[in-house]
Design a protein around this motif. Structure first.
Motif, PDB file in Angstrom:
ATOM      1  N   SER A 162       9.161   1.158 -14.581  1.00  0.00           N
ATOM      2  CA  SER A 162       9.346   0.392 -13.154  1.00  0.00           C
ATOM      3  C   SER A 162       7.923   0.786 -12.527  1.00  0.00           C
ATOM      4  O   SER A 162       7.236   1.754 -12.978  1.00  0.00           O
ATOM      5  N   GLU A 163       7.434   0.023 -11.580  1.00  0.00           N
ATOM      6  CA  GLU A 163       6.418   0.326 -10.873  1.00  0.00           C
ATOM      7  C   GLU A 163       6.228   1.491  -9.846  1.00  0.00           C
ATOM      8  O   GLU A 163       5.192   1.966  -9.459  1.00  0.00           O
ATOM      9  N   LEU A 192       4.113  -4.683  -6.472  1.00  0.00           N
ATOM     10  CA  LEU A 192       2.874  -3.848  -6.421  1.00  0.00           C
ATOM     11  C   LEU A 192       2.122  -4.229  -5.290  1.00  0.00           C
ATOM     12  O   LEU A 192       1.331  -3.167  -4.535  1.00  0.00           O
ATOM     13  N   LEU A 210       4.204   4.710 -10.508  1.00  0.00           N
ATOM     14  CA  LEU A 210       2.517   4.475 -10.367  1.00  0.00           C
ATOM     15  C   LEU A 210       2.379   4.843  -8.844  1.00  0.00           C
ATOM     16  O   LEU A 210       1.305   5.193  -8.265  1.00  0.00           O
ATOM     17  N   ASN A 222      -5.696  -2.776  -9.709  1.00  0.00           N
ATOM     18  CA  ASN A 222      -4.857  -3.774 -10.119  1.00  0.00           C
ATOM     19  C   ASN A 222      -4.880  -5.068  -9.248  1.00  0.00           C
ATOM     20  O   ASN A 222      -4.365  -6.026  -9.584  1.00  0.00           O
ATOM     21  N   MET A 252       7.163  -8.051 -10.822  1.00  0.00           N
ATOM     22  CA  MET A 252       6.608  -6.733 -10.957  1.00  0.00           C
ATOM     23  C   MET A 252       5.180  -6.709 -10.006  1.00  0.00           C
ATOM     24  O   MET A 252       5.273  -5.766  -9.149  1.00  0.00           O
ATOM     25  N   PHE A 253       4.603  -7.755 -10.126  1.00  0.00           N
ATOM     26  CA  PHE A 253       3.165  -7.382  -9.295  1.00  0.00           C
ATOM     27  C   PHE A 253       3.520  -8.050  -7.949  1.00  0.00           C
ATOM     28  O   PHE A 253       2.677  -7.374  -6.890  1.00  0.00           O
ATOM     29  N   SER A 271      -2.626  -4.075 -15.942  1.00  0.00           N
ATOM     30  CA  SER A 271      -1.643  -3.483 -14.779  1.00  0.00           C
ATOM     31  C   SER A 271      -0.273  -3.193 -15.016  1.00  0.00           C
ATOM     32  O   SER A 271       0.101  -1.961 -14.870  1.00  0.00           O
ATOM     33  N   VAL A 293       1.312   0.571 -14.955  1.00  0.00           N
ATOM     34  CA  VAL A 293       2.812   0.879 -14.523  1.00  0.00           C
ATOM     35  C   VAL A 293       3.262   1.794 -15.515  1.00  0.00           C
ATOM     36  O   VAL A 293       4.003   2.830 -15.234  1.00  0.00           O
TER      37      VAL A 293
END
Length: 491
Positions: free
Chosen positions: A472-473, A171, A476, A346, A167-168, A410, A414
């Motif tokens: 999910s990201e 992002l 955002l 983030n 996920m990160f 973070s 999200v």
């Protein structure tokens, strides 16, 4: 009594004792005399010993075996959480649990002193002790497994470092691109002037009430690091003031109110039961970030706040509502995570996440942490850290053993993106309410969809149940690009 009823009666007493321990922590960060730190560490250790013994009491295992899986969703959720806590407590030696409570209580005061003196070296030995104890705890929880995942599970059950890495990783590129775009345009100047700290607290208390904080069941105090504490009918928050920066107070207050309102809104039928609290730190953070950012920093609400600040402080250095909105959301260089704009926040968290994973794995020695922090900060933000209070000592989390906590900030952003997308669809007149200083349609939506259910569902399931879609990201990032892209286009 049935096994379930006996178990729940025992659990309520355990949770009541845990609430007392929590208020000892609140007291330590707000009004406790500095000279009481050593005694308080003994008190916290003693409380942890009692709580640990109750959580792994053999009778709990017997009651769980006899109770089965539960006859309805509430019973099933309570049993699931009690089993999880029993299994965890049974794996961690009581002496280790008490040692952690004592050392982290001492470390908290030592961190504050080191931060005031900008002296990481003075704090490093104690932090090394905390890290070692957390490694021992992780090894007891998952022998031979991923140590960081064991610690992360305390704050976001069901999520692993591998999940977060994915996920990160998604992002970071879009956040960096958005930051570069923002840095390419002229940003508005910061607010200037002297703002009475007493008046800040008065308006901060008004903001707390506007966002739904029940002061008959809570209070607002000042602390070095703002936080929220408690649950049910006793939920307390802290904030901080700076005579040159009223936004620090106002948005810290709104943020902590988001946490507090979550706890205050949990169904009172769940009071002192396992599900009578927020389900995870990611979901908790989704509430505070929605209150602070999507609502509190919106163009509509900023218009109302601009008027209230003029009422309270007189003429401002900011000329009009539009300039005020841009100032509240200005993107600029800075060292402090809690004061970071939405675009860069983030990136601060992702840095801490990588550093704490390295410490827990042993890849990063605590003695080298300050250098590692400064090197990484220059790489990520392009600036040299001038002193430890603006760098490695700015956050309290590691001193009190909260390894695995940072990434939930973070993750909460999200989740907030997902919730706000659904909320806007359901409340088309939201901006009209916010422009009148009334976020209640949004906070009521969150209370109904998320908060009142407590820990009935796990984190991801809670967000999916509230929004109708798996988290999910994407939402955002779409929200951030729309908001800051519009400001760039209007520059």
């Amino acid at each position: 009594m049935s096994a379930y009823n006996e178990l729940m009666a025992f659990s309520r007493e355990t949770n009541a004792l845990a609430a007392v321990a929590g208020r000892l922590g609140w007291d330590q960060e707000t009004v406790m005399p500095r000279g009481a730190a050593a005694q308080r560490s003994d008190e916290m250790s003693a409380m942890e010993g009692i709580l640990h013994a109750r959580r792994c009491d053999p009778r709990v295992g017997d009651w769980l075996a006899d109770a089965g899986v539960g006859s309805d969703p509430v019973e099933a959720a309570n049993l699931r959480l009690l089993k999880r806590d029993f299994d965890r407590a049974s794996k961690v030696p009581a002496a280790l649990s008490q040692r952690l409570a004592r050392v982290t209580s001492l470390a908290q005061g030592e961190w504050a002193a080191a931060r005031a003196a900008d002296d990481f070296a003075a704090f490093a030995p104690r932090l090394a002790e905390v890290v070692d104890l957390k490694r021992q705890e992780a090894a007891a929880l998952v022998p031979g497994g991923v140590a960081y995942d064991a610690l992360l599970a305390d704050y976001e059950p069901g999520v692993t470092a591998a999940d977060l890495d994915q996920m990160f990783g998604a992002l970071r590129p879009r956040l960096v691109a958005l930051r570069d775009q923002a840095f390419g345009i002229e940003q508005p100047p910061a607010i200037t002037g002297e703002f009475s700290e007493q008046a800040q607290m008065v308006l901060g208390s008004e903001l707390a009430r506007v966002f739904g904080y029940d002061l008959n069941r809570g209070r607002i105090d000042k602390a070095v690091h703002p936080f929220s504490s408690g649950s049910g009918v006793d939920v307390r928050i802290t904030t901080r003031t700076d005579p040159a920066d009223p936004f620090n107070c106002f948005y810290s207050t709104i943020h902590e109110v988001g946490h507090a309102c979550y706890e205050q809104a949990v169904d009172l039928d769940y009071l002192l039961t396992p599900i009578g609290r927020g389900t995870s730190m990611g979901v908790h953070e989704s509430q505070s970030r929605t209150y602070e950012n999507q609502l509190g920093r919106s163009r509509a609400f900023c218009g109302w706040l601009y008027g209230r600040m003029k009422d309270e402080f007189g003429p401002l250095s900011i000329r009009n509502e539009d300039e005020f909105y841009r100032t509240v959301n200005r993107v600029g260089p800075g060292f402090i995570r809690t004061e970071a704009d939405e675009v860069q926040y983030n990136l601060h968290v992702l840095m801490r996440y990588d550093l704490e994973k390295a410490m827990i794995s042993g890849a990063l020695d605590v003695r080298d942490l300050e250098d590692a922090w400064n090197t990484r900060f220059r790489a990520d933000f392009g600036r040299a850290v001038p002193k430890a209070s603006l760098g490695v000592l700015q956050d309290v989390h590691w001193s009190v053993g909260l390894f695995g906590y940072f990434p939930t900030y973070s993750l909460g952003n999200v989740y907030a993106g997902c919730l706000f997308k659904a909320l806007k669809d359901d409340i088309p007149a939201l901006d009209a309410h916010l422009s009148a200083g009334d976020p209640s349609p949004a906070t009521a939506w969150l209370a109904e969809r998320v908060q009142r259910h407590g820990a009935l569902r796990d984190g991801r399931e809670t967000i999916e149940h509230a929004t109708g879609a798996a988290p999910s990201e994407g939402p955002l990032l779409d929200y951030l690009e729309a908001k800051f892209g519009e400001m760039a286009a209007s520059d």
